[in-house]
Each structure stands twice: as C-alpha cells, then as structure tokens.
Motif scaffolding. Structure first.
Motif, short mmCIF file in Angstrom:
data_model
loop_
_atom_site.label_atom_id
_atom_site.label_comp_id
_atom_site.label_asym_id
_atom_site.label_seq_id
_atom_site.Cartn_x
_atom_site.Cartn_y
_atom_site.Cartn_z
N LEU A 17 0.81 -1.21 0.00
CA LEU A 17 0.00 0.00 0.00
C LEU A 17 0.85 1.27 0.00
N VAL A 18 2.03 1.20 0.58
CA VAL A 18 2.97 2.33 0.57
C VAL A 18 4.37 1.80 0.26
N PHE A 19 5.19 2.67 -0.25
CA PHE A 19 6.54 2.27 -0.65
C PHE A 19 7.56 3.30 -0.16
N PRO A 20 7.83 3.32 1.16
CA PRO A 20 8.78 4.30 1.67
C PRO A 20 10.20 3.99 1.18
N ARG A 22 14.41 4.18 1.87
CA ARG A 22 15.21 3.77 3.03
C ARG A 22 16.43 4.66 3.17
N SER A 23 16.79 4.92 4.41
CA SER A 23 18.03 5.64 4.69
C SER A 23 19.18 4.65 4.66
N GLY A 24 20.40 5.15 4.81
CA GLY A 24 21.56 4.28 4.85
C GLY A 24 21.47 3.25 5.97
N GLY A 25 20.83 3.62 7.06
CA GLY A 25 20.66 2.70 8.19
C GLY A 25 19.40 1.87 8.09
N ARG A 26 18.78 1.82 6.90
CA ARG A 26 17.57 1.03 6.63
C ARG A 26 16.32 1.58 7.33
N GLN A 27 16.38 2.82 7.79
CA GLN A 27 15.21 3.45 8.40
C GLN A 27 14.24 3.86 7.29
N ARG A 28 12.96 3.66 7.52
CA ARG A 28 11.96 4.02 6.52
C ARG A 28 11.83 5.54 6.45
N LEU A 29 11.80 6.04 5.24
CA LEU A 29 11.62 7.48 5.01
C LEU A 29 10.36 7.67 4.18
N TYR A 30 9.37 8.32 4.77
CA TYR A 30 8.09 8.52 4.10
C TYR A 30 8.05 9.90 3.45
N SER A 31 7.70 9.92 2.18
CA SER A 31 7.54 11.19 1.46
C SER A 31 6.20 11.80 1.84
N MET A 32 5.98 13.03 1.42
CA MET A 32 4.69 13.67 1.68
C MET A 32 3.58 12.93 0.92
N VAL A 35 2.73 10.02 3.10
CA VAL A 35 1.94 10.48 4.26
C VAL A 35 0.50 10.75 3.83
N ASP A 36 0.32 11.39 2.68
CA ASP A 36 -1.02 11.65 2.17
C ASP A 36 -1.76 10.34 1.91
N ARG A 37 -1.08 9.39 1.33
CA ARG A 37 -1.67 8.08 1.05
C ARG A 37 -2.06 7.37 2.36
N LEU A 38 -1.20 7.45 3.36
CA LEU A 38 -1.51 6.84 4.67
C LEU A 38 -2.72 7.51 5.31
N ARG A 39 -2.82 8.82 5.16
CA ARG A 39 -3.99 9.53 5.69
C ARG A 39 -5.27 9.07 5.00
N LYS A 40 -5.20 8.87 3.69
CA LYS A 40 -6.37 8.39 2.96
C LYS A 40 -6.75 6.99 3.44
N ILE A 41 -5.76 6.12 3.62
CA ILE A 41 -6.04 4.76 4.11
C ILE A 41 -6.71 4.84 5.47
N LYS A 42 -6.17 5.68 6.34
CA LYS A 42 -6.73 5.83 7.68
C LYS A 42 -8.17 6.35 7.62
#
Length: 97
Positions: A17-20, A22-32, A35-42
């Motif tokens: 449903l989302v495709f964040p 990744r940072s160098g440390g494998r941390q997920r980075l969410y674009s705006m 975030v908008d897509r996650l808000r719609k899902i919510k």
C-alpha cells in the motif's frame, strides 16, 4: 504524523500500500505523498468503515482518476496548440490570396 502504529506501517508496506524509501541505516523514510496516502487509508478504514482491501481498491481508483485527469489536461493543451497553429495557417493562407 498520521497516528498509525509502526507495526501497521510495516504491514502496509508489506502488502504494497505504501513504498517508503530507506536511509543508509535502513530506516523508513516517508515522502509527503506517502503520508497523504496513509492519511487516505486511515480515513477509509477508520472513518468510513472500509476494510483494507476496499481501501486498496479506492486508492487504485483515485490513482487511475488522477492519471486520466493528467491525460485529459495534456490532450486539451495539445488541442489548443493545434487549433492555434491551424488558425495561424488559415490566416496566412487568407493573406496570401
């Protein structure tokens, strides 16, 4: 930002449903856009009572509508450009006669 648990975010990523990114440390980075897509899902699931499969279908429809709107805009601009070019050619031909 969105009010979703980290496990929920990981699940949404796992099911596609989302495709964040990744940072160098494998941390997920969410674009705006993410975030908008996650808000719609919510909104679909929490406020409208739609299940996750329904939310996915709704998101795909929204994406398709957006794509079609962009195509209509592109084609409209092309029609305007061609009409302007045609009007210019018609005027030039009228002047030459």
């Amino acid at each position: 930002m969105v009010g979703l648990h980290a496990q929920t975010l990981r699940y949404y990523e796992r099911v596609g449903l989302v495709f964040p990114s990744r940072s160098g440390g494998r941390q997920r980075l969410y674009s705006m856009a993410d975030v908008d897509r996650l808000r719609k899902i919510k909104t679909f699931t929490d406020e409208m009572g739609v299940n996750l499969a329904g939310a996915e279908v709704a998101l795909k429809l929204i994406d398709h509508i957006t794509e079609l709107e962009n195509q209509v805009e592109t084609l409209t601009n092309e029609v305007v450009r061609l009409r302007a070019a045609d009007d210019g050619m018609t005027r030039n031909n009228s002047i030459r006669r």
